[in-house]
Write an enzyme that holds these catalytic residues in place. Sequence first.
Site, PDB file in Angstrom:
ATOM      1  N   GLU A  98       0.845  -1.191   0.000  1.00 35.90           N
ATOM      2  CA  GLU A  98       0.000   0.000   0.000  1.00 35.90           C
ATOM      3  C   GLU A  98       0.885   1.247   0.000  1.00 35.90           C
ATOM      4  OE1 GLU A  98      -3.658   1.813   2.719  1.00 35.90           O
ATOM      5  OE2 GLU A  98      -2.096   0.598   3.682  1.00 35.90           O
ATOM      6  N   LYS A 198     -10.307   0.524  -0.835  1.00 32.91           N
ATOM      7  CA  LYS A 198     -10.184   0.314   0.614  1.00 32.91           C
ATOM      8  C   LYS A 198     -11.407   0.847   1.347  1.00 32.91           C
ATOM      9  CE  LYS A 198      -6.929   1.136   4.443  1.00 32.91           C
ATOM     10  NZ  LYS A 198      -5.673   1.828   4.821  1.00 32.91           N
ATOM     11  N   CYS A 231      -4.483  -3.379   4.395  1.00 30.08           N
ATOM     12  CA  CYS A 231      -4.022  -2.819   5.665  1.00 30.08           C
ATOM     13  C   CYS A 231      -5.043  -2.930   6.797  1.00 30.08           C
ATOM     14  CB  CYS A 231      -3.580  -1.367   5.438  1.00 30.08           C
ATOM     15  SG  CYS A 231      -2.454  -0.741   6.730  1.00 30.08           S
TER      16      CYS A 231
END
EC number: 3.5.1.12
Length: 529
Positions: A98, A198, A231
Amino acid sequence: MRSRFMVCIMSGARTAPALFFLGCSALALGVSSASQEHREAEYYVAAVYEHPSVLSPNPLELVSRQEALELMKQNLDVYEQQVMAAAQKGVQIIVFPEDGIHGFNFTRTSIYPFLDFMPSPKLVRWNPCLEPFRFNDTEVLQRLSCMAIKGGMFLVANLGTKQPCLSSDPGCPQDGRYQFNTNVVFSDNGTLVDRYRKHNLYFEAAFDTPANVDLITFDTPFAGKFGVFTCFDILFFDPAVRLLRDFEVKHIVYPTAWMNQLPLLAAIEIQKAFATAFGVNVLAANIHHPTLGMTGSGIHTPLKSFWYHDMDDPKGHLIIAQVATNPQGLTGTGNTTSEMDPSHRKFLKILSGDPYCEKDAQEVHCDEAAKWNVNVPPTFHSEMMYDNFTLVPVWGTEGHLQVCSNSLCCHLLYERPTLSKELYALGVFDGLHTVHGTYYIQTCALVKCGGLGFDTCGQEITEAEGLFDFHLWGNFSTLYIFPLFLTSGMTLDTPDQLGWENDHYFLRKRGLSSGLVTAALYGRLYERK
């Protein structure tokens, strides 16, 4: 002591893990030619790259698109080098971190020149390398697509993307566009297979949260179905758990930009715990900025890990490993006490409330039930991970401890071959975590304290000498429990056994090869946020 490790572990290992990449790649790739057909059927070769990204010197400053492209080209050049190196090793899929291309700490306005336009792969079939002029502002996507072709592999990367929206859209931002933190997946022929935007942003003002959760899977010819998320998503039900529950995914690609936080949420620690808890493979690529506490990547199966953690070396690192197409997880316990070691029989007796008995050649010896009642050392409180844990010290060479908070009671049954000059504690937390994110957790944790004072328990440490054989368990209110397990020098370890027994979830381990830093059961109650 330098904290530089690229190591592999296997469940049940009793020897110190190999500390160098070549040792792991030999394990990972060392299959004889006679078994080539068998290997192709049951394994694939994966790579993740921990990237020390070139960052904007002033991410708050507005630059031109050309200036943004020049900075991103420096990172993409490194990506291409790693793809070609991986291709030489027969890699079939590679994952990059990321924020690895554009960096971080932008405002909504200052990141705009770094964003590519992203058409929906579900609506448009597109190969950016072969059709570079089909859409404007897609230079990064074109470069990634061409890399996938050159390397002959599936490629997963993260970039910032933009999507125009109309004022009639009630969610459309005032500037007339959505901006997303986006993972993209390319096939080995350069086709844009899919994208994931995300969902659980971590203080990312530059990006928008999609109106609906992207539940993205993609198929490969070598391992079947993969899922993808990013993440901070790993701590939430959507999309991470729902992907596994509803789509039967066995492989996860996981770009991340994770800042390590000990003792419970180091990058490799949570990556490995997710793989073990759900019985899946996790291909995790973290960004590499040790001065910001950002390192820790790995290829994790439920029983084995190949990982990298380095707080000293500024260089990046490529991890390559052979991965089973059908990962095998740890199995739970069976109630066959005749084949169990004494410590596990003792654990079961404590759970049942019976006195503990041992049989020798002549007679049966039963300890008084009172001997196995919980010891009563002093209870104290200390901050761990910004939460107010209730703890008890772990003293002596053996014992059974209990500590409770709200509805959760944690237990530790332990033996120590020798005592070290260190303080360990058993801690419990059952409540809402509210710092750097809000989510409900139930945690039982055996940790080494930073010093000999109670107030040092919960501090971040990486070195330890204390050896334990132990059972750790609790009466958790959730099925979603992550086994966290770190030993000295940021070394991952694998439990000997995990499972449910009499409505308690337990972790069992004997024969540590190095000092224990953390052994924890980290439960998430998703319905309580």
